[in-house]
Design a protein around this motif. Structure first.
Motif, PDB file in Angstrom:
ATOM      1  N   GLY A  19       0.849  -1.184   0.000  1.00  0.00           N
ATOM      2  CA  GLY A  19       0.000   0.000   0.000  1.00  0.00           C
ATOM      3  C   GLY A  19       0.884   1.232   0.000  1.00  0.00           C
ATOM      4  O   GLY A  19       2.113   1.135  -0.032  1.00  0.00           O
ATOM      5  N   ALA A  20       0.273   2.410   0.057  1.00  0.00           N
ATOM      6  CA  ALA A  20       1.039   3.654   0.038  1.00  0.00           C
ATOM      7  C   ALA A  20       1.920   3.789   1.284  1.00  0.00           C
ATOM      8  O   ALA A  20       3.096   4.131   1.188  1.00  0.00           O
ATOM      9  N   VAL A  21       1.359   3.495   2.440  1.00  0.00           N
ATOM     10  CA  VAL A  21       2.099   3.592   3.701  1.00  0.00           C
ATOM     11  C   VAL A  21       2.088   2.249   4.428  1.00  0.00           C
ATOM     12  O   VAL A  21       3.101   1.808   4.932  1.00  0.00           O
ATOM     13  N   ASN A  22       0.929   1.608   4.470  1.00  0.00           N
ATOM     14  CA  ASN A  22       0.779   0.306   5.112  1.00  0.00           C
ATOM     15  C   ASN A  22       0.474  -0.764   4.075  1.00  0.00           C
ATOM     16  O   ASN A  22      -0.210  -0.490   3.081  1.00  0.00           O
ATOM     17  N   SER A  38      -2.461  -5.361   9.048  1.00  0.00           N
ATOM     18  CA  SER A  38      -2.024  -4.168   8.335  1.00  0.00           C
ATOM     19  C   SER A  38      -0.798  -3.629   9.067  1.00  0.00           C
ATOM     20  O   SER A  38      -0.889  -3.248  10.236  1.00  0.00           O
ATOM     21  N   ILE A  39       0.357  -3.646   8.388  1.00  0.00           N
ATOM     22  CA  ILE A  39       1.594  -3.155   8.991  1.00  0.00           C
ATOM     23  C   ILE A  39       2.280  -2.213   8.014  1.00  0.00           C
ATOM     24  O   ILE A  39       1.986  -2.212   6.817  1.00  0.00           O
ATOM     25  N   THR A  40       3.203  -1.427   8.524  1.00  0.00           N
ATOM     26  CA  THR A  40       3.864  -0.441   7.665  1.00  0.00           C
ATOM     27  C   THR A  40       4.697  -1.126   6.585  1.00  0.00           C
ATOM     28  O   THR A  40       5.188  -2.235   6.763  1.00  0.00           O
ATOM     29  N   GLU A  41       4.848  -0.429   5.494  1.00  0.00           N
ATOM     30  CA  GLU A  41       5.702  -0.915   4.413  1.00  0.00           C
ATOM     31  C   GLU A  41       7.141  -1.071   4.903  1.00  0.00           C
ATOM     32  O   GLU A  41       7.851  -1.985   4.494  1.00  0.00           O
ATOM     33  N   GLU A  42       7.556  -0.187   5.804  1.00  0.00           N
ATOM     34  CA  GLU A  42       8.905  -0.265   6.364  1.00  0.00           C
ATOM     35  C   GLU A  42       9.082  -1.573   7.138  1.00  0.00           C
ATOM     36  O   GLU A  42      10.109  -2.245   7.010  1.00  0.00           O
ATOM     37  N   ALA A  43       8.075  -1.970   7.920  1.00  0.00           N
ATOM     38  CA  ALA A  43       8.153  -3.223   8.686  1.00  0.00           C
ATOM     39  C   ALA A  43       8.172  -4.433   7.751  1.00  0.00           C
ATOM     40  O   ALA A  43       8.913  -5.395   7.985  1.00  0.00           O
ATOM     41  N   ILE A  44       7.391  -4.373   6.686  1.00  0.00           N
ATOM     42  CA  ILE A  44       7.388  -5.467   5.711  1.00  0.00           C
ATOM     43  C   ILE A  44       8.779  -5.638   5.112  1.00  0.00           C
ATOM     44  O   ILE A  44       9.297  -6.750   5.009  1.00  0.00           O
ATOM     45  N   ALA A  45       9.400  -4.516   4.751  1.00  0.00           N
ATOM     46  CA  ALA A  45      10.747  -4.564   4.169  1.00  0.00           C
ATOM     47  C   ALA A  45      11.778  -5.033   5.190  1.00  0.00           C
ATOM     48  O   ALA A  45      12.628  -5.881   4.881  1.00  0.00           O
ATOM     49  N   ASP A  46      11.702  -4.502   6.411  1.00  0.00           N
ATOM     50  CA  ASP A  46      12.668  -4.878   7.454  1.00  0.00           C
ATOM     51  C   ASP A  46      12.606  -6.375   7.757  1.00  0.00           C
ATOM     52  O   ASP A  46      13.632  -7.014   7.990  1.00  0.00           O
TER      53      ASP A  46
END
Length: 68
Positions: A19-22, A38-46
Motif C-alpha cells: 500500500g502507500a504507507v501500510n 495491516s503493517i507499515t511498508e517499512e516493517a514489511i521490508a525490514d
C-alpha cells in the motif's frame, strides 16, 4: 527475545499486498483460518516478508471487538 504477548500463533504468509504507507499481510494459521494484518511498508521490508515465509502472529490488545 522475551515478549509479553501471550497470544502467539504460528503460520505461513499467504500474501503481502503493498500500500502507500501500510501493506496487508495474510497469514494462514491452519484449520482454514487466515489472519490479516495491516503493517507499515517499512516493517514489511525490514522483516523481508514474502509468501511462503513461516511467521508468528503476535496478538496483544486491550480490547477485542466482535460484531454480528
Amino acid at each position: 527475545m522475551k515478549i509479553s504477548a501471550r497470544n502467539q500463533l504460528a503460520g505461513t504468509v499467504l500474501s503481502v499486498t503493498p500500500g502507500a504507507v501500510n501493506g496487508t499481510v495474510k497469514v494462514d494459521i491452519g484449520g482454514g483460518n487466515i489472519i490479516t494484518s495491516s503493517i507499515t511498508e517499512e516493517a514489511i521490508a525490514d522483516l523481508g516478508l514474502a509468501a511462503g515465509d513461516r511467521v508468528t502472529v503476535l496478538i496483544k490488545a486491550s480490547d477485542v471487538l466482535i460484531g454480528k
